[in-house]
Design an enzyme around this catalytic site. Structure first.
Site, PDB file in Angstrom:
ATOM      1  CD  GLU A 193      -0.180   0.883   3.439  1.00  0.00           C
ATOM      2  OE1 GLU A 193      -0.053   2.010   2.905  1.00  0.00           O
ATOM      3  OE2 GLU A 193      -0.175   0.712   4.665  1.00  0.00           O
TER       4      GLU A 193
ATOM      5  CG  HIS B 272      11.563  -3.218  -6.919  1.00  0.00           C
ATOM      6  ND1 HIS B 272      10.464  -3.095  -6.109  1.00  0.00           N
ATOM      7  CD2 HIS B 272      11.830  -4.554  -6.985  1.00  0.00           C
ATOM      8  CE1 HIS B 272      10.065  -4.298  -5.715  1.00  0.00           C
ATOM      9  NE2 HIS B 272      10.881  -5.191  -6.213  1.00  0.00           N
TER      10      HIS B 272
ATOM     11  CB  CYS C 202       9.375  -2.175  -3.128  1.00  0.00           C
ATOM     12  SG  CYS C 202      10.256  -0.682  -3.680  1.00  0.00           S
TER      13      CYS C 202
ATOM     14  CG  ASP D 187       9.891  -8.270  -4.833  1.00  0.00           C
ATOM     15  OD1 ASP D 187       9.361  -7.575  -3.951  1.00  0.00           O
ATOM     16  OD2 ASP D 187      10.207  -7.819  -5.954  1.00  0.00           O
TER      17      ASP D 187
ATOM     18  NE  ARG E 225      -2.546  -6.475  13.310  1.00  0.00           N
ATOM     19  CZ  ARG E 225      -1.952  -7.666  13.409  1.00  0.00           C
ATOM     20  NH1 ARG E 225      -0.943  -7.843  14.250  1.00  0.00           N
ATOM     21  NH2 ARG E 225      -2.346  -8.670  12.651  1.00  0.00           N
TER      22      ARG E 225
END
Length: 280
Positions: A40, A108, A70, A124, A65
């Site tokens: 998210e 990334h 990435c 990943d 939580r």
């Protein structure tokens, strides 16, 4: 990460303390992470600072939580795996976009993970829809996964017709990760540290050219290995066989309830896409 933090992380993803750093353990932790911790970008649109520091990532992913993108998800997962005895190397990647063009440097973050049996794996948990299980890093043939057919190939071999880029790829030993025959991202094999990715995280959090600043996304793998994604007010449920159903949520209460019930994220207000500053 200390032992208590590792235990809390394992509880977050519904896993027991493993006996050792084996590929079987890595596979289980990988899929549990994808099911429990959503991919998210809500922080960008809630005005929350993204801090690439181990304790800050643990506070967010485990304590609050939440999920992340990435740098956060793979950064936190790397800390957990290291504490559990795996050999973890952070790798910088550049995601392929339109016209087979690669993105910015440090676009990334992915992980190269060594296990007790001497194997090396590409893990990943921070790319959204990708492989459900780690990929064999040294395998150059097709690797079947519930997420598709994957290959890890030498980048230079894919670009023999482009001499300049091919020489660069060959020199540094870059590898390309393909899904169903299409390139997903290019990885440099040299080791990196978490701080190297600060500039990439900043760009993706602030640039009007970044897709993360242009839209909201919250997505995770479901227990039956399908996927559920909330993008703005559109809720998409994808079954394991690829069938999709889309529901438009009409009220803020429905959106907040979906974040809470489907993703375990508690929020007081619905995030709204923030306009990125185009002056720079």
């Amino acid at each position: 990460m200390n032992s208590a933090q590792a235990d809390a992380y394992l509880r977050r993803i519904g896993a027991e303390r493993p006996a050792g750093p084996t590929i079987e353990v890595l596979r289980e932790l990988h899929v549990r992470h994808l099911r429990a911790v959503p991919f998210e970008n809500l922080s960008i649109h809630l005005g929350e600072e993204i801090v690439l520091d181990e304790n800050a990532l643990l506070d967010k992913v485990v304590g609050a939580r939440r999920g992340g993108f990435c740098y956060e998800l793979n950064g936190a997962f790397a800390a957990l795996l290291t504490t559990l005895g795996f050999e973890v190397t952070l790798l910088a990647g550049r995601v392929f976009g339109k016209g087979d063009r690669v993105g910015i440097p440090y676009d990334h973050l992915a992980l190269r993970v060594g296990t007790a049996d001497g194997g090396e794996w590409l893990a990943d948990v921070g790319f959204g829809a990708h492989s459900l299980f780690p990929l064999a890093f040294g395998e150059r043939g097709e690797q079947e996964d519930p997420g598709g057919t994957f290959r890890v190939v030498e980048a230079a071999e894919r670009e023999e017709a482009q001499r300049e880029d091919g020489e660069r790829a060959g020199k540094f030993g870059d590898v390309d990760v393909l899904r169903d025959g299409k390139p997903v991202y290019r990885l440099e094999v040299r080791p990196r540290v978490l701080g190297d990715f600060v500039v990439g995280a900043w760009w993706h959090s602030t640039s009007p050219a970044s897709h993360f600043t242009q839209s909201l996304v919250c997505s995770r793998v479901t227990e039956d290995d399908g996927r559920i994604t909330l993008s703005g007010r559109g809720l998409t449920v994808t079954s394991p066989d690829g069938e999709r159903s889309v529901t438009d949520l009409e009220t803020d209460e429905e959106v907040l309830e979906t974040y809470r019930e489907r993703f375990g994220i508690e929020m007081e207000r619905v995030p709204q896409v923030r306009k990125a500053d185009k002056s720079g």
